[in-house]
Design a protein around this motif. Structure first.
Motif, mmCIF file in Angstrom:
data_model
loop_
_atom_site.group_PDB
_atom_site.id
_atom_site.type_symbol
_atom_site.label_atom_id
_atom_site.label_comp_id
_atom_site.label_asym_id
_atom_site.label_seq_id
_atom_site.Cartn_x
_atom_site.Cartn_y
_atom_site.Cartn_z
ATOM 1 N N LEU A 169 -16.630 100.608 54.301
ATOM 2 C CA LEU A 169 -16.514 100.010 52.975
ATOM 3 C C LEU A 169 -16.298 98.506 53.074
ATOM 4 O O LEU A 169 -15.627 98.016 53.999
ATOM 5 C CB LEU A 169 -15.350 100.648 52.208
ATOM 6 C CG LEU A 169 -15.419 102.168 52.049
ATOM 7 C CD1 LEU A 169 -14.154 102.680 51.406
ATOM 8 C CD2 LEU A 169 -16.638 102.577 51.243
ATOM 9 N N TYR A 170 -16.850 97.804 52.125
ATOM 10 C CA TYR A 170 -16.695 96.357 52.043
ATOM 11 C C TYR A 170 -15.338 96.025 51.430
ATOM 12 O O TYR A 170 -14.930 96.635 50.448
ATOM 13 C CB TYR A 170 -17.811 95.759 51.202
ATOM 14 C CG TYR A 170 -17.661 94.297 50.908
ATOM 15 C CD1 TYR A 170 -18.026 93.334 51.844
ATOM 16 C CD2 TYR A 170 -17.145 93.867 49.695
ATOM 17 C CE1 TYR A 170 -17.893 91.988 51.564
ATOM 18 C CE2 TYR A 170 -17.008 92.529 49.410
ATOM 19 C CZ TYR A 170 -17.391 91.595 50.355
ATOM 20 O OH TYR A 170 -17.241 90.263 50.073
ATOM 21 N N CYS A 171 -14.660 95.049 52.029
ATOM 22 C CA CYS A 171 -13.351 94.609 51.526
ATOM 23 C C CYS A 171 -13.270 93.098 51.659
ATOM 24 O O CYS A 171 -13.307 92.568 52.784
ATOM 25 C CB CYS A 171 -12.211 95.282 52.298
ATOM 26 S SG CYS A 171 -10.555 94.758 51.771
ATOM 27 N N TRP A 172 -13.171 92.425 50.540
ATOM 28 C CA TRP A 172 -13.039 90.968 50.574
ATOM 29 C C TRP A 172 -11.620 90.601 50.981
ATOM 30 O O TRP A 172 -10.655 90.968 50.327
ATOM 31 C CB TRP A 172 -13.369 90.369 49.213
ATOM 32 C CG TRP A 172 -13.169 88.886 49.188
ATOM 33 C CD1 TRP A 172 -12.158 88.209 48.587
ATOM 34 C CD2 TRP A 172 -13.996 87.897 49.814
ATOM 35 N NE1 TRP A 172 -12.294 86.861 48.787
ATOM 36 C CE2 TRP A 172 -13.418 86.643 49.546
ATOM 37 C CE3 TRP A 172 -15.156 87.954 50.572
ATOM 38 C CZ2 TRP A 172 -13.978 85.455 50.006
ATOM 39 C CZ3 TRP A 172 -15.714 86.766 51.032
ATOM 40 C CH2 TRP A 172 -15.125 85.540 50.744
ATOM 41 N N LEU A 173 -11.491 89.857 52.070
ATOM 42 C CA LEU A 173 -10.182 89.515 52.619
ATOM 43 C C LEU A 173 -9.769 88.125 52.181
ATOM 44 O O LEU A 173 -10.580 87.186 52.179
ATOM 45 C CB LEU A 173 -10.215 89.579 54.155
ATOM 46 C CG LEU A 173 -10.650 90.903 54.775
ATOM 47 C CD1 LEU A 173 -10.608 90.806 56.288
ATOM 48 C CD2 LEU A 173 -9.765 92.036 54.303
ATOM 49 N N ASN A 174 -8.506 87.988 51.842
ATOM 50 C CA ASN A 174 -7.911 86.689 51.544
ATOM 51 C C ASN A 174 -7.087 86.261 52.751
ATOM 52 O O ASN A 174 -6.003 86.789 52.994
ATOM 53 C CB ASN A 174 -7.037 86.776 50.295
ATOM 54 C CG ASN A 174 -6.505 85.418 49.861
ATOM 55 O OD1 ASN A 174 -6.736 84.405 50.515
ATOM 56 N ND2 ASN A 174 -5.804 85.390 48.744
#
Length: 531
Positions: A169-174
């Motif tokens: 799954l795609y997860c945008w990381l900060n």
């Protein structure tokens, strides 16, 4: 006319028609005598069940109602976040539950209380809600198709389908606070072909998201998670729903992850602190020892850059500044500052002229060092002149016809101000006045009498050298000589050799650099844990 024959023919025709109908649509009568497979075949026969059509229910007013599909997820394995690809992997068991009135067998088989169980073959014969992972990069059903899919049909027509899946799954990381960051990764499930007027997704009321108690991550800790139900509005520009416009039901659950910083503390932050501290060893080496100081500075710089680059290879190239980059920049500045300090003191060490200083404090020493010519011109206007030649007299001045003035220079390495020092100062003052009046060449050394009481090193006064200075001490005592210079309000001008100024700067650097690095650490760790 034989009516009996006609009636017989009609009965035969009726029997044949009934037989034909029974062959096309098998009866559900006496369902208790049927096996589970036979009952299921008759329930899903084409005359009464269409697997391409969703279950249809009506309200009391006769309105057609959408199908309510309830979901539950059980997460039993989760792989660490891959920061460079902005993705993570999960292994989960997804469970779907919905009501299909066409599969109700409670009335036709009242003695059958247990649900009908099956695997892939049973699921393929039923209508299934088409649900997909909206933020997936890849997904698949684990194991064989027969082993990892479980289908259950209850007597009231409730269908439960459970399947084990593996999904990337795609997860945008900060990464602004990396490696002290917290990540929120969501898993989004949406209806593919049915909008909200046909099908609505819901989470189960009790424990919709559960985790395996043995679930552990090596780099992150799972703090908590929460689920959400929403509606996605799709138009013709959004092709993930097959270019069908409308409102689609969506489910999501978000996992809150916090990074474990023990690895980074032991493998990055503590070693970088030691590397910065090693660069300060240069301040204990003499300013003219260029090879060891340059080697030490460059080696610490290259070692730290190599250490930092190894940590940054696993991170994506983002446009904002990360906390790790702030630490890298701060440590680099301190290491680079030690190199600049060496270049500065080495250039001062190689100067040929002494530097006149108005007072023995940091302000005047630095000011005179940075602008020695200006200070020297001012000293000519303020100093008293004596006859004789200087300790380092310029041969061109001696050979010229212009009158030669010899100026008084004083080196005063005083550590404490005592009553004996005041006495020594008065003795020196009277001696200088006597020399100025007589204008003779002589060497006077005050070694015993008043100087022994004041615990002041012997001072050599020479009209040949044109200076009054201390007997040279070793390098280890230079910092002690300069330690109380700020307490002394020296009257008149003092001349310092370039070597003394270089050692003075090194002594100050031994204190300034560690204190500055300590202040930097206070601000850095306060920002990390308190802001």
């Amino acid at each position: 006319m034989d009516w009996n024959l006609i009636i017989s023919i009609l009965l035969n025709c009726l029997h044949l028609a009934r037989t034909a109908i029974d062959d096309d649509c098998p009866t559900l009568a006496d369902g208790d005598s049927l096996s589970q497979t036979q009952l299921l075949d008759r329930l899903t026969h084409g005359c009464r069940y269409d697997r391409l059509e969703r279950p249809i229910t009506y309200s009391v007013s006769g309105t057609r109602l959408p199908v309510d599909v309830y979901m539950r997820a059980y997460i039993y394995f989760m792989q660490n976040l891959e920061a460079h690809d902005l993705q993570f992997k999960i292994y989960a068991l997804l469970q779907l539950r919905y009501l299909d009135p066409r599969l109700t067998f409670r009335n036709v088989s009242p003695k059958r209380q247990q649900p009908i169980l099956g695997e892939q073959q049973l699921r393929d014969s039923l209508w299934m809600p088409h649900i997909f992972l909206a933020n997936e990069r890849d997904s698949s059903i684990l194991g064989t198709t027969e082993k990892d899919i479980l289908t259950s049909i209850s007597p009231d027509g409730t269908v439960i389908v459970s399947s084990r899946i593996k999904a990337t799954l795609y997860c945008w990381l900060n990464l602004k606070k990396f490696p002290f960051d917290e990540q929120y990764c969501a898993t989004q499930l949406e209806s593919w072909m049915y909008n909200t007027s046909e099908m609505v997704l819901h989470w189960e009321q009790k424990r919709p998201i559960t985790y395996d108690p043995a679930l552990h991550l090596t780099e992150f800790l799972v703090q908590h998670s929460w689920s959400n139900e929403t509606t996605i509005n799709a138009d013709l520009s959004d092709l993930r729903h097959g270019a069908f416009a409308g409102n689609y039901s969506s489910l999501s659950f978000t996992v809150h992850l916090t990074r474990v910083v023990g690895f980074y503390l032991m493998d990055y932050f503590l070693p970088s602190m030691l590397i910065v501290a090693i660069s300060w060893v240069s301040f204990w080496l003499q300013a003219d020892q260029a090879p060891p100081r340059i080697t030490l500075g460059t080696s610490t710089m290259l070692t730290f850059i190599t250490l930092a680059s190894a940590q940054g290879k696993t991170l994506p190239k983002v446009s904002y500044i990360k906390v790790s980059e702030v630490w890298f920049l701060g440590c680099t500045i301190f290491i680079f500052g030690s190199l600049v300090e060496f270049a500065f003191v080495n250039s001062i060490w190689r100067r040929k002229h002494n530097v006149p200083v108005k007072k023995l404090n940091s302000k005047h020493i630095l000011k005179s060092t940075l602008s020695p010519k200006l200070s020297r011109r001012r000293s000519h206007a303020r100093s008293r002149s004596f006859s004789g030649t200087g300790r380092q007299a310029d041969t061109s001045s001696l050979s010229s016809n212009a009158p030669f003035n010899n100026y008084l220079t004083v080196n005063l390495p005083i550590t404490t101000i005592t009553e004996g020092q005041v006495l020594g100062h008065s003795v020196r003052k009277s001696s200088l006045q006597a020399l100025s009046a007589s204008n003779r060449k002589m060497d006077v050394t005050f070694v015993e009498s008043a100087f022994n009481e004041a615990a002041v090193p012997a001072i050599e006064l020479s009209t040949a050298s044109g200076s009054i200075g201390p007997v040279p001490n070793n390098n280890n005592n230079k910092c002690e000589e300069f330690s109380h210079e700020d307490e002394i309000d020296q009257i008149g001008w003092t001349t310092l050799t370039p070597q003394e100024i270089a050692m003075w700067i090194d002594c100050r650097a031994r204190i300034v650099f560690p204190l500055s690095f300590l202040v930097f650490n206070i601000f850095f760790w306060t920002f990390v844990y308190c802001i």
